[in-house]
Enzyme design. Structure first.
Site, PDB file in Angstrom:
ATOM      1  N   LYS A  76       0.801  -1.229   0.000  1.00 42.55           N
ATOM      2  CA  LYS A  76       0.000   0.000   0.000  1.00 42.55           C
ATOM      3  C   LYS A  76       0.834   1.281   0.000  1.00 42.55           C
ATOM      4  CE  LYS A  76      -4.093  -1.717   2.340  1.00 42.55           C
ATOM      5  NZ  LYS A  76      -4.966  -1.520   3.499  1.00 42.55           N
ATOM      6  N   GLU A  88      -5.972  13.574  -3.191  1.00 43.64           N
ATOM      7  CA  GLU A  88      -5.310  14.318  -2.104  1.00 43.64           C
ATOM      8  C   GLU A  88      -5.281  13.509  -0.822  1.00 43.64           C
ATOM      9  OE1 GLU A  88      -6.694  18.279  -1.288  1.00 43.64           O
ATOM     10  OE2 GLU A  88      -6.473  18.806  -3.407  1.00 43.64           O
ATOM     11  N   ILE A 226     -10.789  -3.829  12.516  1.00 44.11           N
ATOM     12  CA  ILE A 226     -10.744  -3.772  11.043  1.00 44.11           C
ATOM     13  C   ILE A 226     -10.352  -5.117  10.448  1.00 44.11           C
ATOM     14  CG2 ILE A 226     -10.224  -1.296  11.122  1.00 44.11           C
ATOM     15  CD1 ILE A 226      -7.503  -1.985   9.810  1.00 44.11           C
TER      16      ILE A 226
HETATM   17  N1  LIG Z   1     -11.635  -4.460   6.905  1.00 42.39           N
HETATM   18  C1  LIG Z   1     -10.948  -3.936   5.902  1.00 42.39           C
HETATM   19  O1  LIG Z   1     -11.505  -3.466   4.894  1.00 42.39           O
HETATM   20  C2  LIG Z   1      -9.449  -3.881   6.009  1.00 42.39           C
HETATM   21  C3  LIG Z   1      -8.726  -3.032   5.180  1.00 42.39           C
HETATM   22  C4  LIG Z   1      -7.353  -2.982   5.298  1.00 42.39           C
HETATM   23  C5  LIG Z   1      -6.703  -3.775   6.217  1.00 42.39           C
HETATM   24  N2  LIG Z   1      -7.424  -4.611   6.996  1.00 42.39           N
HETATM   25  C6  LIG Z   1      -6.743  -5.453   7.995  1.00 42.39           C
HETATM   26  O2  LIG Z   1      -6.050  -4.594   8.879  1.00 42.39           O
HETATM   27  C7  LIG Z   1      -4.891  -5.236   9.397  1.00 42.39           C
HETATM   28  C8  LIG Z   1      -3.651  -4.326   9.239  1.00 42.39           C
HETATM   29  O3  LIG Z   1      -3.422  -4.091   7.868  1.00 42.39           O
HETATM   30  P1  LIG Z   1      -2.335  -3.013   7.378  1.00 42.39           P
HETATM   31  O4  LIG Z   1      -2.434  -2.971   5.908  1.00 42.39           O
HETATM   32  O5  LIG Z   1      -2.478  -1.728   8.121  1.00 42.39           O
HETATM   33  O6  LIG Z   1      -0.968  -3.716   7.822  1.00 42.39           O
HETATM   34  P2  LIG Z   1       0.446  -3.030   8.168  1.00 42.39           P
HETATM   35  O7  LIG Z   1       0.652  -1.797   7.382  1.00 42.39           O
HETATM   36  O8  LIG Z   1       1.455  -4.122   8.058  1.00 42.39           O
HETATM   37  O9  LIG Z   1       0.318  -2.592   9.709  1.00 42.39           O
HETATM   38  C9  LIG Z   1       0.242  -3.565  10.712  1.00 42.39           C
HETATM   39  C10 LIG Z   1       0.002  -2.901  12.056  1.00 42.39           C
HETATM   40  O10 LIG Z   1      -0.059  -3.939  13.058  1.00 42.39           O
HETATM   41  C11 LIG Z   1       1.004  -3.745  14.011  1.00 42.39           C
HETATM   42  N3  LIG Z   1       1.553  -5.049  14.373  1.00 42.39           N
HETATM   43  C12 LIG Z   1       1.858  -6.078  13.556  1.00 42.39           C
HETATM   44  N4  LIG Z   1       2.365  -7.115  14.273  1.00 42.39           N
HETATM   45  C13 LIG Z   1       2.379  -6.707  15.562  1.00 42.39           C
HETATM   46  C14 LIG Z   1       2.776  -7.330  16.776  1.00 42.39           C
HETATM   47  N5  LIG Z   1       3.283  -8.570  16.797  1.00 42.39           N
HETATM   48  N6  LIG Z   1       2.635  -6.629  17.921  1.00 42.39           N
HETATM   49  C15 LIG Z   1       2.120  -5.375  17.923  1.00 42.39           C
HETATM   50  N7  LIG Z   1       1.721  -4.737  16.789  1.00 42.39           N
HETATM   51  C16 LIG Z   1       1.852  -5.399  15.644  1.00 42.39           C
HETATM   52  C17 LIG Z   1       2.030  -2.895  13.296  1.00 42.39           C
HETATM   53  O11 LIG Z   1       2.841  -2.255  14.248  1.00 42.39           O
HETATM   54  P3  LIG Z   1       4.329  -1.712  13.835  1.00 42.39           P
HETATM   55  O12 LIG Z   1       4.091  -0.419  13.102  1.00 42.39           O
HETATM   56  O13 LIG Z   1       5.011  -1.523  15.130  1.00 42.39           O
HETATM   57  O14 LIG Z   1       4.943  -2.766  12.960  1.00 42.39           O
HETATM   58  C18 LIG Z   1       1.113  -1.950  12.519  1.00 42.39           C
HETATM   59  O15 LIG Z   1       0.563  -0.969  13.354  1.00 42.39           O
HETATM   60  C19 LIG Z   1      -4.802  -6.562   8.654  1.00 42.39           C
HETATM   61  O16 LIG Z   1      -5.402  -7.557   9.439  1.00 42.39           O
HETATM   62  C20 LIG Z   1      -5.647  -6.335   7.422  1.00 42.39           C
HETATM   63  O17 LIG Z   1      -6.201  -7.530   6.905  1.00 42.39           O
HETATM   64  C21 LIG Z   1      -8.781  -4.673   6.922  1.00 42.39           C
END
Ligand SMILES: NC(=O)c1ccc[n+]([C@@H]2O[C@H](COP(=O)([O-])OP(=O)(O)OC[C@H]3O[C@@H](n4cnc5c(N)ncnc54)[C@H](OP(=O)(O)O)[C@@H]3O)[C@@H](O)[C@H]2O)c1
Length: 266
Positions: A76, A88, A226
């Site tokens: 992303k 924007e 989410i």
């Molecule tokens: N419902 C929907 O439409 C929708 C849309 C988008 C995403 N999602 C879901 O949202 C989730 C996150 O997606 P993303 O794209 O934002 O991923 P991302 O950019 O990889 O961000 C992951 C987030 O989780 C944290 N994290 C990961 N492993 C961790 C751990 N072991 N301990 C503590 N924090 C941890 C990360 O912290 P750090 O920054 O410290 O690494 C970061 O804040 C996923 O499950 C995805 O499937 C859902």
């Protein structure tokens, strides 16, 4: 056979780019909705490694029956610099989750996560205006959700993240764009908050720790997720058993269907 997909040379093709790809369910939801509404559109997940993202985008520029593509983990943020333009809000957030392919092959990105999240909360009766929100996570989706929470009129937004510097940076960026929202980086302690939102990926796997200090969660706090799979994460189950109103992650994705159609001028 009336309710079976009929993919022909006239069908508009969409992709969902991801790595890994096994957890992707958005393609199925979009296909079902396009079919139900009679749109001649078909969506396929594509397993694309980061190292190949630029090559794949250049190929898509030349694929004339492709209308666009969704972008998910881990592309992303990286995709932004590879596109020909963005909205924007996508530029402000610094990440894109859906791209429109113009007829001349140019690629134009938007980030629909935040608007999808806010619209999805309505399914659960959770409101944001005037409320104090604790957001867990500051990743790609978390950035979009944080800006959208402030834009929806939250009185305060506290961001907690494993990497605290990312939380602090996100809070200051959201504050700059939304002076009416009191933004800070904070602990994962729900005391004093009206709404808790989990935007971390903690909860996708059975052995993940909870993202929140659960012992301080009481029934007056709404808890939204989410994560879509599983639909009921351990956080949501724990919140529900404490009597909290809960919001499911699947609604965020469902609401993005309408936004995808707008982006594709359908
Ligand atoms: N419902 C929907 O439409 C929708 C849309 C988008 C995403 N999602 C879901 O949202 C989730 C996150 O997606 P993303 O794209 O934002 O991923 P991302 O950019 O990889 O961000 C992951 C987030 O989780 C944290 N994290 C990961 N492993 C961790 C751990 N072991 N301990 C503590 N924090 C941890 C990360 O912290 P750090 O920054 O410290 O690494 C970061 O804040 C996923 O499950 C995805 O499937 C859902």
């Amino acid at each position: 056979m009336n309710n079976a997909m009929r993919i022909t040379g006239k069908t508009k093709i969409l992709f969902m780019l991801a790595d890994p790809v096994g957890h992707v369910v958005g393609s199925h939801m979009l296909n079902q909705r396009f079919l139900a509404e009679g749109h001649d559109v078909a969506v396929s997940p594509l397993h694309v490694a980061s190292a190949d993202l630029s090559i794949v985008l250049n190929a898509v520029r030349r694929m004339r029956n492709v209308a666009g593509f969704g972008v998910t983990i881990p592309h992303k943020i990286e995709v932004v610099s590879l596109l020909d333009g963005t909205t924007e809000r996508a530029a402000r957030i610094g990440s894109v989750n859906f791209v429109r392919r113009e007829v001349d092959g140019r690629l134009y990105g938007d980030n629909l996560d935040g608007a999808g999240f806010v619209d999805g909360l309505a399914h659960s009766g959770i409101t944001l205006r005037g409320r104090r929100v604790l957001q867990l996570g500051a990743g790609g989706a978390g950035r979009a959700v944080a800006f959208a929470i402030a834009e929806a009129g939250a009185a305060a937004l506290a961001v907690h993240n494993r990497d605290g510097a990312k939380a602090a940076m996100l809070a200051s960026e959201v504050a700059r764009a939304n002076p009416g929202c009191l933004c800070s980086a904070d602990a994962n302690d729900p005391r004093g908050f009206d709404v808790v939102v989990n935007t971390t990926s903690l909860g996708m796997h059975a052995d993940d720790p909870l993202p929140l200090q659960l012992e301080n969660l009481d029934a007056a706090t709404d808890v939204a997720e989410i994560i879509m799979s599983p639909e009921m994460t351990p956080l949501l189950m724990a919140a529900q058993s404490r009597g909290c109103r809960i919001g499911l992650g699947k609604y965020m994705l469902q609401e993005q269907y309408k936004l995808v159609k707008m982006l594709l001028n359908m």
